[in-house]
Design a protein around this motif. Structure first.
Motif, PDB file in Angstrom:
ATOM      1  N   VAL A 199       2.293  -1.759  -6.622  1.00  0.00           N
ATOM      2  CA  VAL A 199       2.035  -1.886  -4.953  1.00  0.00           C
ATOM      3  C   VAL A 199       1.858  -0.020  -4.751  1.00  0.00           C
ATOM      4  O   VAL A 199       0.704  -0.122  -3.664  1.00  0.00           O
ATOM      5  CB  VAL A 199       3.236  -2.486  -4.170  1.00  0.00           C
ATOM      6  CG1 VAL A 199       3.055  -1.855  -2.744  1.00  0.00           C
ATOM      7  CG2 VAL A 199       3.462  -3.733  -4.506  1.00  0.00           C
ATOM      8  N   THR A 202      -1.943   0.310  -5.629  1.00  0.00           N
ATOM      9  CA  THR A 202      -2.607  -0.508  -4.402  1.00  0.00           C
ATOM     10  C   THR A 202      -2.908   0.284  -3.128  1.00  0.00           C
ATOM     11  O   THR A 202      -4.116   0.420  -2.558  1.00  0.00           O
ATOM     12  CB  THR A 202      -2.289  -1.749  -4.465  1.00  0.00           C
ATOM     13  OG1 THR A 202      -2.199  -2.516  -5.760  1.00  0.00           O
ATOM     14  CG2 THR A 202      -3.224  -2.726  -3.588  1.00  0.00           C
ATOM     15  N   LEU A 203      -1.941   0.668  -2.561  1.00  0.00           N
ATOM     16  CA  LEU A 203      -1.803   1.426  -1.197  1.00  0.00           C
ATOM     17  C   LEU A 203      -2.590   2.662  -1.383  1.00  0.00           C
ATOM     18  O   LEU A 203      -3.279   2.914  -0.322  1.00  0.00           O
ATOM     19  CB  LEU A 203      -0.352   1.512  -1.021  1.00  0.00           C
ATOM     20  CG  LEU A 203       0.567   0.342  -0.584  1.00  0.00           C
ATOM     21  CD1 LEU A 203       1.835   1.045  -0.047  1.00  0.00           C
ATOM     22  CD2 LEU A 203       0.006  -0.329   0.583  1.00  0.00           C
ATOM     23  N   LEU A 206      -6.181   1.345  -1.106  1.00  0.00           N
ATOM     24  CA  LEU A 206      -6.468   1.000   0.260  1.00  0.00           C
ATOM     25  C   LEU A 206      -6.537   2.135   1.058  1.00  0.00           C
ATOM     26  O   LEU A 206      -7.503   2.048   2.052  1.00  0.00           O
ATOM     27  CB  LEU A 206      -5.310   0.132   0.657  1.00  0.00           C
ATOM     28  CG  LEU A 206      -5.294  -1.189   0.079  1.00  0.00           C
ATOM     29  CD1 LEU A 206      -3.957  -2.025   0.410  1.00  0.00           C
ATOM     30  CD2 LEU A 206      -6.357  -2.104   0.477  1.00  0.00           C
ATOM     31  N   THR A 222      -6.212  -6.470  -0.879  1.00  0.00           N
ATOM     32  CA  THR A 222      -4.820  -6.780  -0.633  1.00  0.00           C
ATOM     33  C   THR A 222      -4.827  -8.508  -1.064  1.00  0.00           C
ATOM     34  O   THR A 222      -3.852  -8.901  -1.671  1.00  0.00           O
ATOM     35  CB  THR A 222      -4.912  -7.043   0.778  1.00  0.00           C
ATOM     36  OG1 THR A 222      -4.947  -5.626   1.366  1.00  0.00           O
ATOM     37  CG2 THR A 222      -3.529  -7.483   1.552  1.00  0.00           C
ATOM     38  N   PHE A 226      -1.931  -9.717  -3.756  1.00  0.00           N
ATOM     39  CA  PHE A 226      -1.145 -11.058  -3.631  1.00  0.00           C
ATOM     40  C   PHE A 226      -1.316 -12.126  -4.766  1.00  0.00           C
ATOM     41  O   PHE A 226      -0.325 -12.526  -5.441  1.00  0.00           O
ATOM     42  CB  PHE A 226      -1.628 -11.603  -2.402  1.00  0.00           C
ATOM     43  CG  PHE A 226      -0.901 -11.049  -1.080  1.00  0.00           C
ATOM     44  CD1 PHE A 226       0.584 -10.690  -0.944  1.00  0.00           C
ATOM     45  CD2 PHE A 226      -1.625 -10.547   0.038  1.00  0.00           C
ATOM     46  CE1 PHE A 226       1.169  -9.979   0.033  1.00  0.00           C
ATOM     47  CE2 PHE A 226      -1.129  -9.996   1.063  1.00  0.00           C
ATOM     48  CZ  PHE A 226       0.323  -9.843   1.006  1.00  0.00           C
ATOM     49  N   VAL A 242       6.383  -8.812   1.534  1.00  0.00           N
ATOM     50  CA  VAL A 242       5.180  -8.015   1.223  1.00  0.00           C
ATOM     51  C   VAL A 242       3.944  -8.515   2.259  1.00  0.00           C
ATOM     52  O   VAL A 242       3.387  -7.717   2.759  1.00  0.00           O
ATOM     53  CB  VAL A 242       4.788  -8.024  -0.113  1.00  0.00           C
ATOM     54  CG1 VAL A 242       3.255  -7.447  -0.442  1.00  0.00           C
ATOM     55  CG2 VAL A 242       5.821  -7.352  -1.221  1.00  0.00           C
ATOM     56  N   LEU A 243       4.200  -9.866   2.442  1.00  0.00           N
ATOM     57  CA  LEU A 243       3.042 -10.291   3.578  1.00  0.00           C
ATOM     58  C   LEU A 243       3.293  -9.961   4.788  1.00  0.00           C
ATOM     59  O   LEU A 243       2.278  -9.720   5.541  1.00  0.00           O
ATOM     60  CB  LEU A 243       3.387 -12.078   3.283  1.00  0.00           C
ATOM     61  CG  LEU A 243       2.080 -12.800   4.114  1.00  0.00           C
ATOM     62  CD1 LEU A 243       0.680 -12.538   3.684  1.00  0.00           C
ATOM     63  CD2 LEU A 243       2.302 -14.107   3.841  1.00  0.00           C
ATOM     64  N   THR A 246       2.206  -6.386   5.105  1.00  0.00           N
ATOM     65  CA  THR A 246       0.645  -6.164   5.339  1.00  0.00           C
ATOM     66  C   THR A 246       0.116  -6.941   6.513  1.00  0.00           C
ATOM     67  O   THR A 246      -0.874  -6.261   7.200  1.00  0.00           O
ATOM     68  CB  THR A 246       0.103  -7.081   4.004  1.00  0.00           C
ATOM     69  OG1 THR A 246       0.527  -6.695   2.779  1.00  0.00           O
ATOM     70  CG2 THR A 246      -1.376  -7.170   4.003  1.00  0.00           C
ATOM     71  N   VAL A 249       0.763  -4.041   9.288  1.00  0.00           N
ATOM     72  CA  VAL A 249      -0.085  -2.841   9.251  1.00  0.00           C
ATOM     73  C   VAL A 249      -1.618  -3.499   9.351  1.00  0.00           C
ATOM     74  O   VAL A 249      -2.319  -2.573  10.253  1.00  0.00           O
ATOM     75  CB  VAL A 249      -0.213  -2.653   7.681  1.00  0.00           C
ATOM     76  CG1 VAL A 249      -1.224  -1.521   7.504  1.00  0.00           C
ATOM     77  CG2 VAL A 249       1.066  -1.827   7.342  1.00  0.00           C
ATOM     78  N   SER A 250      -2.124  -4.625   8.903  1.00  0.00           N
ATOM     79  CA  SER A 250      -3.329  -5.314   9.596  1.00  0.00           C
ATOM     80  C   SER A 250      -3.431  -5.359  11.056  1.00  0.00           C
ATOM     81  O   SER A 250      -4.527  -4.973  11.686  1.00  0.00           O
ATOM     82  CB  SER A 250      -3.553  -6.420   8.866  1.00  0.00           C
ATOM     83  OG  SER A 250      -3.504  -6.266   7.443  1.00  0.00           O
TER      84      SER A 250
END
Length: 468
Positions: A199, A202-203, A206, A222, A226, A242-243, A246, A249-250
């Motif tokens: 994670v 990946t962040l 991103l 993203t 998942f 986690v969802l 996400t 933040v989205s």
């Protein structure tokens, strides 16, 4: 001899003439059980053909090549007017895409022949290179802004690359290798080993991508995260947490940008609205609606004459629907569905953890990107600015995608049953060469030139005690 005697027939002929023709036996009416049995037999034969070891191999190879070939045709048709409006040759974009497709085919062939351990060895260098290029994009004078996004690197002449596209491939390989190593050590049962460092890395990717404003690629990454967590067996509570993070933040990123909010407001729009903010979405629907069942004909699109922005990249599916109709668009969707099914089949039938995670990651990547692109064209999703994989114009997107397809082909070939089936179809001379030469003895002690018995078992036979 009298006339009666001359005209008389022999007794045998008279008997044959008098005997009636044999009656054909009456047809028996077909019972419902026989028709049901025939349908069941046909279904069983189709199921056996579908369950063959090479089904996934041929679906991936044939589906990807057909999508790429049809994409070249549509890029040539959809990009001519855009090229002429820019003062370029009408075949400018097509020639660049053709070169990229040629290089991508070489990458696909090389990736399909590489062993799995070599793919794993490339994971860390590819990740480090992607991070370096994403940082290089933000350097003034090197990074280039296109359509409001700072995510390109100029290479000179007509060539430029988009490092965020290669970050997708890097995340798939590195994430699959990381999870496979931890799975071998029985570490994935602990949440900290499941999330760290997958994670955080990946962040990092991103964040570098979002610095350039490319939210479409960030959505694909993203989805990849998942997909990898799902394949690794993340518990439902962790997955939901986690969802939720996400989604929060989205939502913040979308509401903080008026441009992204306007795209969100164009979902299902049928009118361009004030200041034509939904112009592209509405004209994409117009293009699909005017295509009918079989389209207006290849090259006969009206929307590509300046009405539809990005007709050869993000909205090439709309031009396909206008020129080839519903039949053309359903053909493209069927090919993507077959490709997705084959990827899931490869991931589900393997016993190698790396192959499972990498095949599932590639399938998630291509399927999610296709769904987001087609959904935006249909007006069901906001316009994210992502191309249709293997189909839209763009060498930076085509090259890593074709490498990923080669990765799936390599995984499909590595299955023991598929490997044995492919070996059976090779010429006898090539098989003898693979077994050690034309005249030399075979490793199994058999006679040279004699065909050996193939096996479809996954595990090889136990070697003799003295063999090394």
């Amino acid at each position: 001899m009298t006339a009666r005697s001359r005209s008389a027939k022999p007794p045998t002929a008279r008997r044959e003439a008098r005997s009636p023709a044999p009656a054909r036996p009456p047809r028996r009416p077909r019972s419902p059980g026989s028709s049901l049995a025939s349908r069941q037999g046909l279904y069983a034969r189709a199921k056996r053909a579908w369950d063959r070891p090479l089904t996934a191999y041929y679906l991936i190879l044939g589906g990807s090549l057909l999508i790429t070939a049809l994409g070249l045709v549509m890029v040539f048709s959809a990009s001519q007017i855009e090229a002429l409006r820019s003062g370029l040759s009408s075949t400018y974009f097509f020639r660049k895409q053709l070169v990229a497709a040629g290089l991508g085919t070489l990458l696909l062939f090389a990736a399909s022949r590489m062993p799995v351990r070599l793919h794993r060895a490339l994971a860390y260098p590819l990740l480090a290179g992607s991070v370096f290029l994403l940082c290089l994009v933000q350097v003034p004078g090197i990074g280039r802004e296109v359509n409001g996004n700072q995510n390109w690197i100029y290479l000179g002449g007509p060539f430029q690359i988009q490092p965020s596209e290669f970050a997708k491939l890097a995340l798939v390989l590195w994430g699959a290798d990381l999870l496979a190593r931890k799975s071998d050590k029985r570490m994935l049962t602990q949440w900290k080993h499941l999330l760290v460092p997958l994670v955080p890395v990946t962040l990092l990717l991103l964040g570098l991508i979002m610095l350039g404003g490319d939210m479409g690629t960030a959505i694909i990454l993203t989805a990849l995260l998942f997909g990898l967590l799902w394949l690794a067996g993340a518990p439902t509570r962790m997955f939901a947490a986690v969802l939720a993070v996400t989604a929060t933040v989205s939502a913040f990123l979308i509401t903080s940008s008026p441009h992204r909010m306007s795209r969100l407001g164009c979902i299902g729009a049928t009118d361009p609205g004030p200041d034509d903010q939904c112009w592209q979405a509405v004209h994409g629907i117009y293009a699909l609606a005017s295509g009918g069942w079989f389209g207006s004909g290849l090259g006969a699109s009206v929307e590509k004459w300046g009405q539809l922005p990005e007709p050869h990249t993000d909205f090439i599916f709309a031009v396909t629907g206008e020129e080839l109709g519903l039949a053309g668009t359903l053909s493209v969707l069927t090919l993507f569905a077959a490709l997705g099914y084959a990827g899931i089949r490869v991931a589900g039938r393997t016993e190698d953890d790396f192959v499972r995670y990498a095949a599932g990651g590639v399938t998630t990547w291509i399927t999610a990107q296709a769904v987001i692109n087609v959904g935006a064209v249909l007006g069901l999703l906001p316009i994210a600015g992502v191309p249709l994989p293997l189909f839209s114009y763009g060498g930076s997107a085509l090259l890593p995608t074709m490498y990923a397809i080669g990765l799936l082909i390599a995984f499909a070939r590595s299955d023991p049953a598929a490997h044995a089936a492919l070996a059976m179809r090779q010429p006898a001379r090539w098989q003898r060469l693979l077994r050690g030469g034309l005249t030399g003895p075979r490793p199994d002690g058999g006679t040279p030139g004699r065909k050996s018995r193939k096996t479809m078992r996954r595990r090889p036979e136990r070697r003799p005690s003295g063999e090394r």
